[in-house]
Design a protein around this motif. Structure first.
Motif, PDB file in Angstrom:
ATOM      1  N   LEU A   1       0.825  -1.200   0.000  1.00 44.04           N
ATOM      2  CA  LEU A   1       0.000   0.000   0.000  1.00 44.04           C
ATOM      3  C   LEU A   1       0.862   1.255   0.000  1.00 44.04           C
ATOM      4  CD1 LEU A   1      -2.656  -0.997   2.689  1.00 44.04           C
ATOM      5  CD2 LEU A   1      -2.897  -1.098   0.216  1.00 44.04           C
ATOM      6  N   ASP A   2       0.363   2.299  -0.654  1.00 42.29           N
ATOM      7  CA  ASP A   2       1.062   3.576  -0.676  1.00 42.29           C
ATOM      8  C   ASP A   2       1.072   4.137   0.751  1.00 42.29           C
ATOM      9  OD1 ASP A   2       1.596   6.393  -0.809  1.00 42.29           O
ATOM     10  OD2 ASP A   2       1.177   6.305  -2.949  1.00 42.29           O
ATOM     11  N   PRO A   3       2.260   4.413   1.322  1.00 38.52           N
ATOM     12  CA  PRO A   3       2.316   4.887   2.709  1.00 38.52           C
ATOM     13  C   PRO A   3       1.663   6.252   2.922  1.00 38.52           C
ATOM     14  CG  PRO A   3       4.510   4.896   1.719  1.00 38.52           C
ATOM     15  CD  PRO A   3       3.576   4.284   0.722  1.00 38.52           C
ATOM     16  N   LYS A   4       1.571   7.064   1.873  1.00 43.90           N
ATOM     17  CA  LYS A   4       0.983   8.397   2.028  1.00 43.90           C
ATOM     18  C   LYS A   4      -0.535   8.361   2.089  1.00 43.90           C
ATOM     19  CE  LYS A   4       4.778  10.761  -0.251  1.00 43.90           C
ATOM     20  NZ  LYS A   4       5.206  11.525  -1.418  1.00 43.90           N
ATOM     21  N   ASP A   5      -1.160   7.631   1.161  1.00 44.52           N
ATOM     22  CA  ASP A   5      -2.621   7.659   1.108  1.00 44.52           C
ATOM     23  C   ASP A   5      -3.286   6.286   1.264  1.00 44.52           C
ATOM     24  OD1 ASP A   5      -2.075   6.516  -1.356  1.00 44.52           O
ATOM     25  OD2 ASP A   5      -2.468   8.359  -2.471  1.00 44.52           O
TER      26      ASP A   5
ATOM     27  N   ASP B   1      -1.129   0.239  -8.609  1.00 47.89           N
ATOM     28  CA  ASP B   1      -1.837   0.199  -9.886  1.00 47.89           C
ATOM     29  C   ASP B   1      -1.638  -1.135 -10.603  1.00 47.89           C
ATOM     30  OD1 ASP B   1      -2.857   2.751  -9.619  1.00 47.89           O
ATOM     31  OD2 ASP B   1      -1.131   3.684 -10.592  1.00 47.89           O
ATOM     32  N   LYS B   2      -0.451  -1.693 -10.507  1.00 46.85           N
ATOM     33  CA  LYS B   2      -0.144  -2.952 -11.194  1.00 46.85           C
ATOM     34  C   LYS B   2      -0.221  -4.104 -10.201  1.00 46.85           C
ATOM     35  CE  LYS B   2       2.719  -0.770 -14.661  1.00 46.85           C
ATOM     36  NZ  LYS B   2       4.035  -0.691 -15.285  1.00 46.85           N
ATOM     37  N   ARG B   3      -1.342  -4.837 -10.281  1.00 51.95           N
ATOM     38  CA  ARG B   3      -1.546  -6.001  -9.426  1.00 51.95           C
ATOM     39  C   ARG B   3      -1.685  -7.232 -10.304  1.00 51.95           C
ATOM     40  NH1 ARG B   3      -6.138  -2.778  -6.390  1.00 51.95           N
ATOM     41  NH2 ARG B   3      -6.402  -2.322  -8.571  1.00 51.95           N
ATOM     42  N   ARG B   4      -1.399  -8.378  -9.737  1.00 55.03           N
ATOM     43  CA  ARG B   4      -1.498  -9.626 -10.473  1.00 55.03           C
ATOM     44  C   ARG B   4      -2.355 -10.598  -9.662  1.00 55.03           C
ATOM     45  NH1 ARG B   4       3.104 -11.954 -14.026  1.00 55.03           N
ATOM     46  NH2 ARG B   4       3.189  -9.715 -14.227  1.00 55.03           N
ATOM     47  N   LEU B   5      -3.274 -11.276 -10.344  1.00 59.91           N
ATOM     48  CA  LEU B   5      -4.145 -12.259  -9.709  1.00 59.91           C
ATOM     49  C   LEU B   5      -3.656 -13.651 -10.071  1.00 59.91           C
ATOM     50  CD1 LEU B   5      -6.766 -13.024  -8.168  1.00 59.91           C
ATOM     51  CD2 LEU B   5      -7.928 -12.949 -10.396  1.00 59.91           C
TER      52      LEU B   5
END
Length: 125
Positions: free
Chosen positions: A101-105, A110-114
């Motif tokens: 996860l992005d630590p800021k928000d 964006d690029k995930r793999r299932l």
């Protein structure tokens, strides 16, 4: 019944198998993260496969016998982060990414793999 025990001092997690009748401990495994082995809004049967993440070691999963606590061999996925897992019948779905996860928000990458993994690939008959 499965529970997690987090120790903030050592930053380690322990996965516990509890007897649903009286809450007594049946088994415990240090270094495993909360399993997410069911479909959302669906309670798995007591003998459903229990898939857990190995804490702090990238995208590595292990199948645990929910009654006895026996662990099967570890299954490693090529990504660095395991975001979530779900089971459906004899398949385990794992969502992975090269970063967490992005630590800021707190946004997902964006690029995930299932991955769809058959339970047989965990080495359990």
């Amino acid at each position: 019944m499965v529970a997690n025990q987090w120790d903030p001092k050592t930053r380690t997690n322990t996965l516990l198998g509890l007897d649903p009748r009286n809450g007594s401990e049946r088994w415990r495994h240090k270094g495993l993260f909360s399993p997410r082995s069911n479909i959302r809004d669906h309670t798995p049967p007591p003998d459903a496969p229990l898939i857990a993440k190995i804490n702090g070691q990238g995208a590595k999963l292990v199948r645990i016998d929910p009654t006895l606590g026996r662990k099967d061999p570890v299954l490693a996925l090529p990504e660095k982060h395991l975001l979530e897992t779900y089971c459906l019948d004899d398949l385990v779905f794992a969502v992975c990414a090269d970063h967490g996860l992005d630590p800021k928000d707190g946004d997902l990458p964006d690029k995930r793999r299932l991955y769809a993994i058959e339970l047989a690939q965990f080495g359990h008959p």
